[in-house]
Write an enzyme that holds these catalytic residues in place. Structure first.
Site, PDB file in Angstrom:
ATOM      1  N   GLY A  61     -28.206  13.373 -11.073  1.00  0.00           N
ATOM      2  CA  GLY A  61     -29.185  14.059 -11.910  1.00  0.00           C
ATOM      3  C   GLY A  61     -29.130  13.546 -13.338  1.00  0.00           C
ATOM      4  CB  THR A  86     -31.521  18.341  -9.710  1.00  0.00           C
ATOM      5  OG1 THR A  86     -31.327  19.725 -10.039  1.00  0.00           O
ATOM      6  CG2 THR A  86     -32.938  17.975 -10.103  1.00  0.00           C
ATOM      7  CB  ILE A  87     -31.190  22.518  -5.918  1.00  0.00           C
ATOM      8  CG1 ILE A  87     -30.394  23.221  -7.030  1.00  0.00           C
ATOM      9  CG2 ILE A  87     -30.283  22.017  -4.837  1.00  0.00           C
ATOM     10  CD1 ILE A  87     -29.831  24.573  -6.602  1.00  0.00           C
ATOM     11  CG  ASP A  88     -31.664  22.937 -11.287  1.00  0.00           C
ATOM     12  OD1 ASP A  88     -31.310  23.668 -10.342  1.00  0.00           O
ATOM     13  OD2 ASP A  88     -30.958  22.736 -12.287  1.00  0.00           O
ATOM     14  N   GLY A 113     -31.389  27.373 -11.208  1.00  0.00           N
ATOM     15  CA  GLY A 113     -32.469  26.666 -11.870  1.00  0.00           C
ATOM     16  C   GLY A 113     -32.170  26.387 -13.325  1.00  0.00           C
ATOM     17  CD  GLU A 163     -28.771  29.407 -13.133  1.00  0.00           C
ATOM     18  OE1 GLU A 163     -27.625  29.863 -13.260  1.00  0.00           O
ATOM     19  OE2 GLU A 163     -28.998  28.296 -12.623  1.00  0.00           O
ATOM     20  CD  GLN A 203     -30.338  29.821  -5.415  1.00  0.00           C
ATOM     21  OE1 GLN A 203     -31.431  29.791  -5.965  1.00  0.00           O
ATOM     22  NE2 GLN A 203     -29.255  30.261  -6.025  1.00  0.00           N
TER      23      GLN A 203
HETATM   24  O1  F6P Z   1     -28.327  21.834 -11.808  1.00  0.00           O
HETATM   25  C1  F6P Z   1     -28.052  22.316 -10.538  1.00  0.00           C
HETATM   26  C2  F6P Z   1     -27.389  23.654 -10.592  1.00  0.00           C
HETATM   27  O2  F6P Z   1     -27.233  24.093  -9.278  1.00  0.00           O
HETATM   28  C3  F6P Z   1     -28.093  24.701 -11.462  1.00  0.00           C
HETATM   29  O3  F6P Z   1     -29.206  25.257 -10.800  1.00  0.00           O
HETATM   30  C4  F6P Z   1     -26.967  25.665 -11.736  1.00  0.00           C
HETATM   31  O4  F6P Z   1     -27.161  26.378 -12.931  1.00  0.00           O
HETATM   32  C5  F6P Z   1     -25.789  24.765 -11.871  1.00  0.00           C
HETATM   33  O5  F6P Z   1     -26.097  23.576 -11.160  1.00  0.00           O
HETATM   34  C6  F6P Z   1     -24.500  25.354 -11.348  1.00  0.00           C
HETATM   35  O6  F6P Z   1     -23.472  24.433 -11.551  1.00  0.00           O
HETATM   36  P1  F6P Z   1     -21.974  24.636 -11.044  1.00  0.00           P
HETATM   37  O7  F6P Z   1     -21.928  24.160  -9.620  1.00  0.00           O
HETATM   38  O8  F6P Z   1     -21.171  23.781 -11.945  1.00  0.00           O
HETATM   39  O9  F6P Z   1     -21.662  26.088 -11.119  1.00  0.00           O
END
Ligand code: F6P
Length: 340
Positions: free
Chosen positions: A99, A121-123, A166, A217, A268
């Site tokens: 990403g 990215t899932i976002d 997200g 979020e 997710q």
């Molecule tokens: O960027 C992808 C993502 O899944 C976001 O949606 C989320 O805020 C973040 O990563 C969570 O990251 P981590 O796995 O470090 O908690």
């Protein structure tokens, strides 16, 4: 050639599809494929695993990543160490699925490190591509959760707040909320006017037994609900933030409607990839391997206008692609009477 395959940053359903498709294509084209373990850590630690067709066969069906990943290690201040380690590995180039963070780290190293990028990215908020893999799967997790939660919300005449991932982009909340026709969808790109939201909820309380609010979020609230920021004043990650819980508490206080919340969090990212995501990653893995085979470094395999195309790597490293507040999906949910 010996081509390394590296997955960087947070995992996304479909990474294994990239690994399997790229490995199979590379080997069928007469090359060797090498998995770099745990993102950049595998370069620094010279930690690699030979990828054979037998080793990767079937991994596409699982979330996670066969070679591991990390979103905690970078290259800043370690550029020379990175290049030295990369050269010692004796590889001719890298296919990197990552990403914004991963590609930011690799910027400036491309003189020494030959790269093919695959945006991940899932976002769904990377520029230069119409969609990223993992997004469809994340939306499916949200929509299935909303469909299920509606039963208990209705049974108990409750409001249930569903918090999605997200970070700074509302795509997952919007896509998942729209697919499940949630009653309200709150996204960062459309700051929520709490007075209007309160009026909407009061009306719903009179007319509907239970409702589901899907909130991203990173949602922005105009006033009224206490929230935490990180040191730089930006929204922080799901486990630190807790906007779903705060919103549920706010509803109980302001509307006197029994509320519950649920944080979908890393579920997710851990669901097996949907067929749509598998189509994407199969095609992207093949294109990435072919680009390496043709020595077309500095390119990325992206999804545009229904197909996977090669584009310059820089085009996926710009500003994030957030939801246009007047996006056609926003208009669609408004047409359904959903609060957004
Ligand atoms: O960027 C992808 C993502 O899944 C976001 O949606 C989320 O805020 C973040 O990563 C969570 O990251 P981590 O796995 O470090 O908690």
């Amino acid at each position: 050639m010996r081509i390394g395959i590296l997955t960087g940053g947070g995992d996304a359903p479909g990474l294994n599809g990239i690994i399997e498709a790229a490995t199979r294509t590379l080997i069928n084209l007469g090359h060797e494929a090498l998995g770099i373990r745990d993102g950049f850590e595998g370069i620094y630690n010279r930690d690699v695993v030979p990828l054979t067709i037998d080793a990767v066969r079937g991994v596409h069906a699982f979330a996670g990543t066969f070679v591991g990943t990390s979103n905690r290690s970078g290259t800043e201040g370690r550029e020379e160490e990175f290049i030295k380690a990369y050269k010692e590995l004796g590889i001719d180039g890298l296919i990197v699925a990552g990403g914004d963070g991963t590609f930011r780290c690799l910027k400036g190293l491309d003189h020494d490190v030959k790269l093919i990028g695959v945006p991940k990215t899932i976002d769904n908020d990377l520029p230069g591509t119409d969609a990223t893999f993992g997004y469809d799967t994340a939306c499916s997790v949200v929509s299935e959760a909303v469909d299920d939660l509606r039963t208990t919300a209705t049974a108990h005449k409750r409001i249930i707040v569903v918090e999605t991932m997200g970070r700074t982009a509302g795509w997952i909340a919007l896509g998942g909320g729209m697919a499940s026709m949630a009653d309200a969808i709150l996204i960062p790109e459309r700051p929520v006017n709490l007075n209007q939201f309160k009026t909407f909820l009061k009306e719903k309380h009179k007319s509907q037994r239970g409702i589901i609010v899907v909130t991203s979020e990173g949602v922005t609230l105009e006033e009224g609900v206490e929230r935490d920021m990180d040191k730089s004043g930006k929204s922080v990650m799901v486990h630190d933030y807790g906007i779903g819980q705060r919103l549920a508490q706010w509803v109980e206080k302001e509307i006197d409607w029994e509320a519950r919340h649920i944080v979908l969090g890393h579920l997710q990212r851990s669901h097996p990839p949907t067929t749509t995501d598998r189509f994407l990653t199969t095609a992207m893995g093949i294109v990435a391997a072919r680009l390496a085979d043709q020595n077309q470094w500095g390119q990325a395999a992206v999804y545009k206008n229904g197909q996977i195309h090669p584009v310059a790597l820089e085009s996926i490293t710009g500003e994030p692609r957030n939801v246009d507040p007047e996006h056609r999906w926003v208009k669609m949910v408004q047409a359904l009477g959903i609060f957004i």
